[in-house]
Each structure stands twice: as structure tokens, then as C-alpha cells.
Design an enzyme around this catalytic site. Structure first.
Site, PDB file in Angstrom:
ATOM      1  N   HIS A   1     -41.175 -55.593   0.671  1.00 10.57           N
ATOM      2  CA  HIS A   1     -42.056 -56.306   1.867  1.00 10.57           C
ATOM      3  C   HIS A   1     -42.288 -55.591   3.035  1.00 10.57           C
ATOM      4  CE1 HIS A   1     -43.035 -59.860   0.083  1.00 10.57           C
ATOM      5  NE2 HIS A   1     -42.097 -60.690   0.190  1.00 10.57           N
TER       6      HIS A   1
ATOM      7  N   ARG B   1     -40.735 -45.544 -12.364  1.00 12.79           N
ATOM      8  CA  ARG B   1     -41.549 -45.040 -11.011  1.00 12.79           C
ATOM      9  C   ARG B   1     -40.744 -45.442  -9.834  1.00 12.79           C
ATOM     10  NH1 ARG B   1     -44.838 -49.655 -10.090  1.00 12.79           N
ATOM     11  NH2 ARG B   1     -44.756 -51.096 -11.667  1.00 12.79           N
TER      12      ARG B   1
ATOM     13  N   CYS C   1     -57.168 -50.775 -12.106  1.00 13.78           N
ATOM     14  CA  CYS C   1     -56.520 -51.455 -11.248  1.00 13.78           C
ATOM     15  C   CYS C   1     -55.043 -51.099 -10.782  1.00 13.78           C
ATOM     16  CB  CYS C   1     -56.374 -52.982 -11.615  1.00 13.78           C
ATOM     17  SG  CYS C   1     -55.311 -53.312 -12.864  1.00 13.78           S
TER      18      CYS C   1
ATOM     19  N   ARG D   1     -55.257 -62.096 -13.453  1.00 15.35           N
ATOM     20  CA  ARG D   1     -54.235 -61.614 -14.447  1.00 15.35           C
ATOM     21  C   ARG D   1     -53.141 -62.929 -14.531  1.00 15.35           C
ATOM     22  NH1 ARG D   1     -50.335 -56.839 -12.947  1.00 15.35           N
ATOM     23  NH2 ARG D   1     -49.352 -58.494 -11.778  1.00 15.35           N
TER      24      ARG D   1
ATOM     25  N   GLU E   1     -51.741 -51.110 -20.345  1.00 15.67           N
ATOM     26  CA  GLU E   1     -50.523 -50.672 -19.630  1.00 15.67           C
ATOM     27  C   GLU E   1     -49.747 -49.913 -20.682  1.00 15.67           C
ATOM     28  OE1 GLU E   1     -49.254 -53.930 -16.612  1.00 15.67           O
ATOM     29  OE2 GLU E   1     -50.038 -54.837 -18.335  1.00 15.67           O
TER      30      GLU E   1
ATOM     31  N   ARG F   1     -53.119 -60.852  -8.800  1.00 14.85           N
ATOM     32  CA  ARG F   1     -51.733 -60.901  -9.229  1.00 14.85           C
ATOM     33  C   ARG F   1     -51.120 -62.596  -9.154  1.00 14.85           C
ATOM     34  NH1 ARG F   1     -51.674 -56.495  -5.451  1.00 14.85           N
ATOM     35  NH2 ARG F   1     -51.614 -54.419  -6.697  1.00 14.85           N
TER      36      ARG F   1
ATOM     37  N   ASP G   1     -47.657 -48.863 -14.750  1.00 12.16           N
ATOM     38  CA  ASP G   1     -47.060 -49.027 -16.061  1.00 12.16           C
ATOM     39  C   ASP G   1     -47.408 -48.041 -17.170  1.00 12.16           C
ATOM     40  OD1 ASP G   1     -45.134 -50.931 -15.345  1.00 12.16           O
ATOM     41  OD2 ASP G   1     -46.219 -52.789 -15.778  1.00 12.16           O
TER      42      ASP G   1
END
Length: 841
Positions: A465, A736, A773, A609, A702, A572, A726
Site C-alpha cells: 500500500h 518476482r 494486462c 477477472r 499466466e 481485479r 506471473d
């Protein structure tokens, strides 16, 4: 001379490079470190076992009068024995090469801060010299790691110190991990500064405070009460110094690494040797917010000290805690309203999430239980929020790690109200680069932004955040940076480069002037891009590319049109399911999806999604068994297909919202045609039952499996959307979110590009469109390659949309196709980036 063989097969690493001030600063002793290639720790010499830590991650041996600490990993004590198995016990005699313990390399690597394993002589007063093997690979039990020249035996024991005995007050140990290797090393280093004989006493047993192994042998854990006893010329001063260290620096488990140095300096004598900075002087981390800034280091520290651990009236303490929780909630509401006025509503919503975290029943239940057992409100609350945050952070998922940071932030807000009222806002000098171990959203927003030039933290990631806040506020930030940055002196002049994820001290006047020019140019460019954001993204030779936005909530959807977004390539939907105690019902989901669709209008596509959670990011109301490797476990549709009620409710909500706009649905983590067909069948059944027209239905690519079978998926799916984040980590087998691997996890690696090319080719053969995306869609360097590969849609974070559209308008499709052809044949991601720079600037 004592010869120590390598206890593990692995690479020799200088202690200076260990990411822990206790080890790199030689507080626990001197020696070497190994980056392990084996999973069984062997005895480096013939010895007696002195200590086996209860967490089984550390062993102390005694040989030739030397105490030898073998410590597997950094911060592995937090695992509480998970992944470790001791093979010896205290008092055993071992021969060189005998196994001491074994550990699960994969588990420890995922859960610990580092796998680097330390071999240290802790009683350095008995050492004349140490010769460490040169950097290279050693074989366990065969190759020599180091040779230690033992100093002459001091002979008869010293005459007992004269003078009156000084005894401290009882000191409760508050750190949740007790006095393990790190705090034991800090105390031993401190004790050696004094001439007095210092002893640590617990339950009638005592330890020589100069000896790390003695301290560890006492097995001092949280809530144990100890006494410091001293006799000698500076006994009173010594006792005061140790008590201060136990109640400040070592009062909790996340004390700043520099604190031990400060404590030793206050006690007199030279401080421990300073940490060696990186060889090239540059501290590296992960980019969390783009931009570049020049300023002076401001070291930001948290103080979680609780002076009063016990209380007599549990009912009164509970009332005190409840009042503090209510006051904290009011503060968070005020902060949310202020941030709404000064920035964006979606960023302000972070603090609404903080309020929800403070209502977590597990958090409250533990705190109330501690109070019933006699703890003070402050003590109970601190232990509860720390334990809950540690449990969340241990899941090693970026989204959950961000929640752990948020919980610490909200927890500290309540704690400060309990112990001393609201935490004072630190006075930050002008032109500050704020450096911290962990910078929370409250910290970031409470600091005077007119004085702060950037943030730099050793914890966190680009998905936390605070990273989102920094990006929204236009402040560069770097996360997961080399912990040695915490030892930079306040006021040090530095350059913080959020684009490359580095911090460089002592820039020259010429470098500062160049950075000012870069910043001014970037501001002008951003203004120009926003001014032209409503223009289509058409190349110089007439090829149109759709540029959409990735969004995480309804507030984001309302900003898409402002920045020229031509739709939403990824909504999302997790935002509907997180930060709550029970699943959202169908009506609530429908209302939220409808709002997002209406914000875009009838002509712009909204791709939703379906829920993408699982073992690595669980929901409290969806029970799941623990998984050894959650990134390869029940994630995405693998989870939702086994929870049909949850899945059907979301699918129905998406379908019911579709008349409000142009809605599509896509499924995450698809690897097999069977998974895709099962998902599509549910959509069709629910659509028929609702009597609604068909909507576009697609998959996220992905996994390598989905890319390799793209032509087969494209026969049935309406579109394919590539999630490069991903796809890259699965293709390269690299996490990552790991700061040590992040520079290598490049989505422009030719192996990833070949999978993208295969996906585009397979989809276009059946007339299907392909979007990207993932983060790659917002990378200016990647845009020419993606256009050249034939990607139809680029979906980037909302603030990046104007820049992506401007980038496309400056390109020639024909030249991009040639660039893509060359990129597919490149050696690595760095070569691709050089290629793009040469051909497109």
C-alpha cells in the site's frame, strides 16, 4: 591452530555481505558465511555440543577452548523450528563431519530473510587470528572453511571482582523470540565494554554476559524475567546499560540494526566496526514508485516500548483498550477524509481497510486473553498485533505482506494511544529522503510532503500500500533495499532513483544538476502526455492499438476516462472479497460491478477477472490446508472450481451487471483446456438461468501451458489476456517479490517474449484478440516490442495510460515488427532493452 571444515556445501560469502547487522558487524563473533547448496549441517571439527537452540536453527560447539556458533539463515528463529530438525543434543561429543541438524531448503528459502549460514567464533578473546577460505564453492566435510589460531590459555581463573554487588530490578523479556543468537550477540558485545563481571540470572541459573553461548544456554524466552548482576569498578554503569538495552533496543524483534552500535557507544569505548557499504557505494532494491530525487537521509524509526507489562484489574485494562481502539478508529476516519481532499479516494480507502483490520476477531481475542491473564492493555495489544502481523507476513505473498505492514501500522496507532497518547509526527528536515526498515501508509501520509523527496525501505515490495500511496502522490520510492542503508548517517546527501530501484550516496554537483534536468523534463513530458491523452493510440503508419487500464476498485474505474483509457483490461475483483470476515453476497457484488461498468459507459469494455486467491493469498472465510508451495498450489480457478457456491455467485453477479455496460469475464491461472471448459460451462448455465445475452469470455495466459496451447484455447475463448507478472516468474522460476532476484525477473527476457509471440499467433489464427494486462504493458521500453509482436490491447495502471498512448503514437509498426524479430533472438532481457534503446530511444 583449529581447522574448521565447511559444515555445508556452498559458496563462501564474506560476513560483511550478510544482510544482518549482528553478523556483519561481528557482534556475535567473527568468521565466515556460506550460501548453502546442501541441506544438512555438519560438525566442522571434533567438539562438544554446548547449545542446541529450541528452534533448531542454531548450534554452539566447544573445541580447543573456542565457542563456535553455527547459525543457519537470517531471521530463521522466527520459523520456530518449522523446516528444521536437530540431530544432536546438548552434551553430545561429535566428530568432524557428523550431522548436527537438517533443514528444508525450499521452505526456509521462502520463509526466511536469507539462507546465508554463519560460522562464528563467539569468544574472540581466545583468538589470535582467523584465516577464512577465499570466495568459491566448498564441499561439506571436506574443504577447509577457516583456520583459527588460538590465543594462549589465560591460565588460572581471574580473581573475583571486589566491591559491592549491584543487582538490577527484575526485567521482563518482551521480545517474542526471546534472547536468541542476535540479541545474545548484542548483549555480549555490550558486556565486553565494561571491566565489571556481568551475569544474567534467570530462575537461579546464570550466564556470563560476555559469552553468547552462555546467554543462549539459559534459553531465555518471551515473558521470562531476568536480573542483571554485576561486581566491579563500573558495575552500576554496566547494569544500567544492559537494562536499557533489554528494554529498548532488544524490547522487540524488529529493532533497528544501528541500535546496538548506539548502545555500545553510550556505554563507553569504541562502537562495533561499522558495516561495510556495497563495493560500488550503490544500495540496490526494487522500484516501488518511479521518479528521481536528491536529498538528505532522514532515518525514521518506530518506538514500540511498553514500560508496564502487568496489571491488577483486567476489566479496567479491557476498557482502556476498547477506548484506544475507538480513538484510533476516529483518527483513521479523519485521516481518510484528509487524504480524500488532498489525493485520491482510492488511496484514502487504504485507511478504511486499516479500520477493518482493527476489528479482526483473532487480533482482539488474543489481546483480551492476554488481559485476562494479567497483562496490561498496552502489553496485550502489542503482543497480539505483532503476532498477527508476523503470521500474515510469513505467508510470503505480496498482497498479504502488504496487509501485515498495514496491521503493524494500525496496531502502532492504538499502541501509542495506550502508552503515551498519539504518536508525535517526526519533524522532517527540508529535502529529506526518508529511510526506514518499514514505512507504513500512516507514516507516509503524516510526514510533511513539502519536505519529503522520497521513501526508501528495507522491507515491503512494489505491491504494498505504501508503494501505491507513493505513486499516487508522485514521490519516488524504493523497497526491499540493501539493509545496510539503515547505517547511513542522518543528513547524508543521496540520490534516490525510483526508476532503477537504487540509492546512491554523495552525488557530485554535476550529478545533482543532471537529476534536476531529468525531473523537470519528466514533469513537462507528463503534462504533455495528459493533454493529448484523449487522442487514440495510432502508430505513425496507421496501426491502432487499444490502451486500457488495470483497476483495483470502483474509484479507479471513475478515473479511467480522465486519463484517456479506452476501457478496462483488468478489474481485479479481489477488492470485493478482501478485508472482510465473510464472503460478499451476489447483490453486493452486482452493485459494485455495475458501478464500474457505468463509469466506463456502454462503448468501453470492462474485463472482470474472477477471484484470484489461494494458498498464497487466502481468505479467512475460505478454509484451506497449508501448502508447501502455494504459488504452485490451489490458486485462481483451481480454488474457485472447488468452491462452486462462491464461484457461481460471482459469475451471476458479473452477468447481472453486464447490461450496465460492455462487460467481459476472464479466468485466472488457466493451465488446461479442462479448467477452461469447466469455467465456461458455469458461465453458460448461469447465463441461461438468468435469461441474459452472452458476454465475451476469455482466459488469462499466466502459465507456459496456456501459452503453448494458445491456438487450442483460441478455438473456444473469445480473447486471451497475458498476465506477464506471473508468466515471467513461472517461466524463469524466480520469485518476482524477492529483492535479490528482482533485477533478473525481466518480462522482456526472450523466453517470455517467445511465449507472448506464440500466444498472439495462436489467437490471431482464430480471429481472437490478445491483450497484455501485466506490468509489462506499462513499461515504455516494452511497448515497441509488444506492438511488434502483434498485441492488440495494452492495459496499464491508471496513471501510466497517457504515457503508453503517447509512446504508441511515436512508433512505426513496421519498425516495431523488426524490433520484435530481433528481440526474440536476443540473449536476455538486458539485451532486449539495449536493442529497444538503440532503435526507439
Amino acid at each position: 591452530m583449529l581447522t574448521l571444515l565447511a559444515p555445508l556445501s556452498g559458496v563462501v560469502v564474506p560476513l560483511d555481505e550478510v544482510p544482518d547487522a549482528n553478523f556483519s558487524g561481528r557482534m556475535s563473533g567473527d568468521g565466515a558465511s556460506l550460501d548453502p547448496l546442501s541441506d544438512r549441517l555438519l560438525a566442522p571439527c571434533d567438539a562438544e555440543v554446548r547449545v542446541v537452540h529450541r528452534a533448531a536453527h542454531a548450534v554452539i560447539l566447544r573445541a580447543a577452548g573456542l565457542e563456535i556458533l553455527l547459525h543457519v539463515g537470517v531471521d530463521t528463529v522466527r520459523l520456530n523450528g518449522e523446516g528444521f530438525r536437530a540431530l544432536v543434543k546438548v552434551g553430545d561429543r561429535v566428530r568432524a563431519g557428523d550431522p548436527l541438524l537438517e533443514f528444508d531448503v525450499d521452505l526456509v528459502a521462502r520463509r526466511a530473510r536469507s539462507l546465508l549460514t554463519q560460522v562464528l567464533v563467539t569468544n574472540m578473546e581466545r583468538v589470535a587470528s582467523i584465516e577464512v577460505a577465499a570466495p568459491g564453492v566448498l564441499s561439506a566435510g571436506r574443504d577447509v572453511l577457516m583456520r583459527v589460531a588460538v590465543a594462549a590459555d589465560p591460565g588460572a581463573p581471574a580473581v573475583p571482582m571486589e566491591g559491592e554487588e549491584v543487582r538490577s530490578r527484575p526485567v521482563p523479556i518482551t521480545a517474542s523470540l526471546g534472547l536468541h543468537a542476535r540479541p545474545a550477540g548484542v548483549l555480549a558485545t555490550l558486556a565486553r565494554r565494561f571491566r565489571a563481571d556481568l551475569r544474567l540470572v534467570r530462575d537461579g541459573r546464570e550466564a556470563d554476559l560476555r559469552s553468547t553461548s552462555d546467554i543462549m544456554e539459559l534459553e531465555v524466552e518471551q515473558h521470562h524475567v531476568v536480573t542483571i548482576v554485576a561486581r566491579g569498578p563500573d558495575a552500576a554503569e554496566a547494569v544500567d546499560a544492559v537494562v536499557e538495552t533489554l528494554t529498548t533496543t532488544l524490547a522487540h524483534d524488529h529493532g533497528p540494526p544501528a541500535a546496538a552500535t548506539a548502545a555500545a557507544a553510550r556505554a563507553g569505548g569504541a562502537p562495533p566496526r561499522a558495516l561495510t557499504p556495497p563495493a560500488d557505494g550503490v544500495f540496490r532494491g526494487v522500484s516501488a514508485s518511479s521518479g528521481v530525487a536528491v536529498g538528505n537521509v532522514f532515518q525514521f524509526r518506530h518506538d514500540d516500548t511498553v514500560e508496564v507489562a502487568r496489571a491488577a484489574n483486567p476489566n479496567a485494562e479491557r476498557r482502556v483498550l476498547d477506548a484506544a481502539l475507538a480513538d484510533a478508529g476516529a483518527q483513521l476516519r479523519e485521516l481518510q477524509e484528509r487524504l480524500t481532499r488532498e489525493a485520491d479516494a482510492d488511496q484514502a480507502a487504504i485507511f478504511e481497510a486499516h479500520r477493518t483490520l482493527l476489528e479482526d476477531p483473532k487480533l482482539l481475542d488474543r489481546a483480551y486473553a492476554e488481559i485476562r491473564d494479567g497483562a496490561s492493555a498496552a502489553w496485550a495489544w502489542r503482543e497480539s498485533f505483532r503476532a498477527r502481523a508476523e503470521a500474515m507476513a510469513a505467508l510470503k505473498n505480496p498482497m498479504l505482506a502488504a496487509r501485515a505492514t498495514d496491521l503493524r501500522d494500525a496496531g502502532r496507532r492504538v499502541l501509542h494511544l495506550l502508552v503515551k497518547g498519539p504518536a508525535p509526527t517526526p519533524v522532517v528536515p527540508v529535502d529529506s529522503i526518508v529511510v526506514a526498515e518499514d514505512l507504513t501508509p500512516s507514516d507516509a501520509t503524516s510526514l510533511d510532503r513539502t519536505r519529503v523527496r522520497g521513501f526508501c525501505t528495507t522491507m515491503g515490495s512494489a505491491t504494498s500500500h505504501v508503494a501505491i500511496l507513493a505513486r499516487g502522490l508522485g514521490i519516488p520510492a524504493v523497497a526491499g533495499i540493501d539493509p545496510r542503508v539503515l547505517d547511513l548517517a542522518p543528513g547524508t546527501r543521496v540520490v534516490l532513483d525510483g526508476d532503477t530501484g537504487v540509492l546512491k550516496p554523495a552525488p557530485s554537483a554535476e550529478e545533482e544538476a543532471e537529476i534536476r534536468r531529468r525531473r523537470e523534463a519528466a514533469e513537462r513530458t507528463r503534462a504533455e502526455q495528459l493533454a493529448s491523452a484523449q487522442q487514440p493510440a495510432t502508430t505513425t503508419d496507421g496501426h491502432r492499438v487499444e490502451v486500457a487500464a488495470n483497476i483495483g476498485d470502483v474509484a479507479d474505474a471513475e478515473r479511467v476516462l480522465e486519463v484517456g483509457g479506452e476501457g478496462v483490461g483488468l478489474l481485479r475483483s479481489e477488492f470485493v472479497f478482501l478485508e472482510r470476515r465473510s464472503a460478499p453476497d451476489e447483490d453486493e457484488q452486482t452493485a459494485l460491478y455495475e458501478r464500474a461498468a457505468r463509469a466506463l459507459g456502454k462503448e468501453r469494455l470492462l474485463v472482470i477477472r474472477t477471484l484470484d486467491v489461494g494458498g498464497d493469498k487466502p481468505l479467512p472465510y475460505v478454509p484451506m490446508d497449508p501448502e508447501a508451495n502455494p504459488f504452485l498450489g490451489e490458486r485462481g480457478v483451481r480454488l474457485t472450481l472447488t468452491r462452486p457456491e462462491l464461484f457461481r455467485a460471482q459469475v451471476r453477479a458479473i452477468l447481472r451487471a453486464s447490461p450496465a455496460g460492455r462487460v467481459a469475464v476472464m479466468f485466472p491461472m488457466i493451465a488446461t483446456l479442462a479448467e477452461w471448459r469447466a469455467c465456461r460451462a458455469i458461465v453458460e448455465r448461469e447465463r441461461e438461468s438468468l435469461g441474459l445475452p452472452a458476454i465475451q469470455t476469455g482466459i488469462m495466459v499466466e502459465t507456459a501451458a496456456a501459452a503453448l496451447l494458445a491456438d487450442q484455447f483460441a478455438r473456444e475463448a473469445d480473447f486471451l489476456s497475458i498476465g506477464t507478472n506471473d508468466l515471467t516468474q513461472y517461466t524463469l522460476a524466480m520469485d518476482r517479490t524477492n529483492p535479490r532476484l528482482a533485477p533478473q525477473v525481466d518480462a522482456l527476457h526472450p523466453s517470455v517474449l517467445r511465449l507472448i509471440e506464440m500466444t498472439v499467433r495462436g489467437a490471431h489464427a482464430h480471429g481472437r484478440w490478445v491483450g497484455v494486462c501485466g506490468a509489462l504493458a506499462g513499461d515504455p521500453t516494452a511497448v515497441p516490442v509488444l506492438v511488434g509482436l502483434g498485441v492488440d490491447e495494452l492495459s496499464a495502471d491508471v496513471p501510466l495510460v497517457p504515457a503508453v498512448k503517447a509512446r504508441v503514437r511515436g512508433l512505426s509498426r513496421a519498425q516495431c515488427e523488426e524490433t520484435a524479430r530481433l528481440a526474440l533472438a536476443a540473449e536476455d532481457g538486458a539485451a532486449v532493452r539495449r536493442l529497444v534503446a538503440e532503435r526507439h530511444g
